[in-house]
Design an enzyme around this catalytic site. Sequence first.
Site, PDB file in Angstrom:
ATOM      1  N   SER A 128       0.422   1.791  -8.038  1.00  0.00           N
ATOM      2  CA  SER A 128      -0.886   2.325  -8.398  1.00  0.00           C
ATOM      3  C   SER A 128      -2.031   1.775  -7.567  1.00  0.00           C
ATOM      4  O   SER A 128      -2.990   2.483  -7.311  1.00  0.00           O
ATOM      5  CB  SER A 128      -1.147   2.077  -9.881  1.00  0.00           C
ATOM      6  N   LYS A 138      -2.450  11.335 -15.799  1.00  0.00           N
ATOM      7  CA  LYS A 138      -3.003  11.274 -14.435  1.00  0.00           C
ATOM      8  C   LYS A 138      -3.034  12.682 -13.837  1.00  0.00           C
ATOM      9  O   LYS A 138      -3.860  13.485 -14.266  1.00  0.00           O
ATOM     10  CB  LYS A 138      -2.250  10.222 -13.652  1.00  0.00           C
ATOM     11  N   HIS A 156       2.193   7.772 -10.880  1.00  0.00           N
ATOM     12  CA  HIS A 156       1.367   8.311  -9.790  1.00  0.00           C
ATOM     13  C   HIS A 156       2.122   9.254  -8.864  1.00  0.00           C
ATOM     14  O   HIS A 156       1.553   9.771  -7.908  1.00  0.00           O
ATOM     15  CB  HIS A 156       0.762   7.165  -8.973  1.00  0.00           C
TER      16      HIS A 156
HETATM   17  C1  PLP Z   1      -1.552   4.336 -15.633  1.00  0.00           C
HETATM   18  C2  PLP Z   1      -0.204   3.748 -15.565  1.00  0.00           C
HETATM   19  C3  PLP Z   1       0.543   3.539 -16.718  1.00  0.00           C
HETATM   20  C4  PLP Z   1      -0.035   3.745 -18.089  1.00  0.00           C
HETATM   21  O1  PLP Z   1      -0.139   5.082 -18.376  1.00  0.00           O
HETATM   22  P1  PLP Z   1      -1.235   5.547 -19.464  1.00  0.00           P
HETATM   23  O2  PLP Z   1      -0.776   6.897 -19.840  1.00  0.00           O
HETATM   24  O3  PLP Z   1      -2.547   5.532 -18.773  1.00  0.00           O
HETATM   25  O4  PLP Z   1      -1.172   4.576 -20.578  1.00  0.00           O
HETATM   26  C5  PLP Z   1       1.828   3.076 -16.580  1.00  0.00           C
HETATM   27  N1  PLP Z   1       2.356   2.819 -15.373  1.00  0.00           N
HETATM   28  C6  PLP Z   1       1.657   2.994 -14.232  1.00  0.00           C
HETATM   29  C7  PLP Z   1       2.296   2.712 -12.931  1.00  0.00           C
HETATM   30  C8  PLP Z   1       0.346   3.458 -14.294  1.00  0.00           C
HETATM   31  O5  PLP Z   1      -0.346   3.595 -13.188  1.00  0.00           O
END
Ligand code: PLP
Length: 389
Positions: free
Chosen positions: A176, A235, A204
Site C-alpha cells: 500500500s 478502495k 490495492h
Molecule cells: C486498506 C487496507 C486494508 C484494510 O481494508 P479496509 O477495508 O480499509 O479496512 C487491509 N489491507 C491492506 C493492504 C490495505 O491497504
Amino acid sequence: MKNILKKLSLIKENGLYRDFKYLSSEQSPKVEIEGRETILLGSNNYLGLCSDVRLKEAAINAVKKYGVGSGGSRLTTGSYDLHKKLEEKIADFKGTETCLVFNTGYMANVGIISALCDRKWVIFCDKYNHASIIDGCLLSGARLVRYKHCDMDDLERKIHKYKGSNNLIVTDGVFSMDGDVAPLPDIVKLAKEHGIITMVDDAHGVGVLGENGSGTMSYFKVNGDIDIQMGTLSKAIASVGGYVAGRKDIIDYFKNFSRSFIFSTALPPSSIAVSLKSIEIIENDKDRRKYLIELSNWFKKELQKAGFNITNTITPIIPIIIGNAKKTVELSESLLEEGIYVPAIRPPTVPKGTSRLRISLMATHTYDDLEYVLKILTFHGKRLRIIEG
Ligand SMILES: *Cc1c(COP(=O)(O)O)cnc(C)c1O
C-alpha cells in the site's frame, strides 16, 4: 495518564502528530477541503467510482427496497439476498469456490488470521505487510517471523530456520505505501516445496491489475495456487467491506470461527448493492483501467525527469520518498496552500527515515490536473532542497 500525554507531545515535536482534513464534497480529482477547491492525490478511489452515478443509483434503489441499517449480524438477522449475491459475484470474479464478506478489510485480516492460526503456528510475513495483517498475527498468538520486503532468499532462509508443523505465508499483493507487487509465483513455489499455506491481501490490486481487473493473483495467473484470497471493497471498488475467497471448507470454517465476522452487525444492503454493481462495472470497463495505468506511467516518468526519488511500480501508487518526517510535512503543507492535497505518510505507517508523499492517481484525473501538480511540486521540491535546481 502522564505517560500518554508525554507520548502525545513527543510525536508533536517530531512531526508525527496526525489530524483530519475534512472534505465537504465527493471523493473526486477536485474536492472541497475547508472551503477551497483542491486537487486530491492520495485517494484509494483508484477508478474514480466513489462518485459514479450508477453506484449512487444502486445505493438509492437498495435503500428504497431494504431501508438503511441491516439490523443484525450475518449469522442472526442481518444476512440479505444481496449478501449472498455479492459473495457469489466475488467468488466468480476471483476464480474461487466461494467467498465471505466481512465489514472491513481490517476486520477480515484480523478475523481470518486469528481464526486460522494459534500458538502452534508459524507465520511468515513480509516486513511491509499492512498493519491489519500484523494485528491478526499478534491476536492469533502464532510465532511471527517477518522476512525482508519481497526478499525470497530471506524468506527461504527463514522457512528453513523456523518452519514448524503448521505454517502460513502471508503477503500484500500490492504494497500500500510502496505500490510494488509481491513476487507471487516465487512465493507459491516456495510454499509448495515446503507444504505451506498461502494468503494474499489484494486490497490495492483489485480493480487495477489482472484480467478484468480481478487483481494481483490474476496478473500472475496464480489464482488456483493461493489458498486464502483476501481483499477490500473500500478502495477501487468504492464501497465498504472486506472479503475472503477460497475453498468452500476453508470459508465455512471462517464463517463459524472468525470472531470479527460473527460479533459485528452486517453491512447495510445499500453498501452491498454498491459493491455488486461496482464489480460488474470493473469487469466490463477495460478502458478505465488502461487509462489509469497510462496516466500513471506518464506521471512517473515526469516526476523522475524532475529529479524526484520515486519507486518504479506498475500500479497507480507513486511514493515520493523524502526521508525526513518534518520535511515531508512541510512539502505536503506547501502543496495544500497551492490547492493540492497529498497526505504525508510517516512512521509508524512506514519505516523510520522513509517518510513520503504517497501519490495515488484516479482514473478520473486528467493530464491537465497533473501538469499543474508537476509544476507546483517541482517549485517546492527545489525550494525545500528535495530536488536539485
Ligand atoms: C486498506 C487496507 C486494508 C484494510 O481494508 P479496509 O477495508 O480499509 O479496512 C487491509 N489491507 C491492506 C493492504 C490495505 O491497504
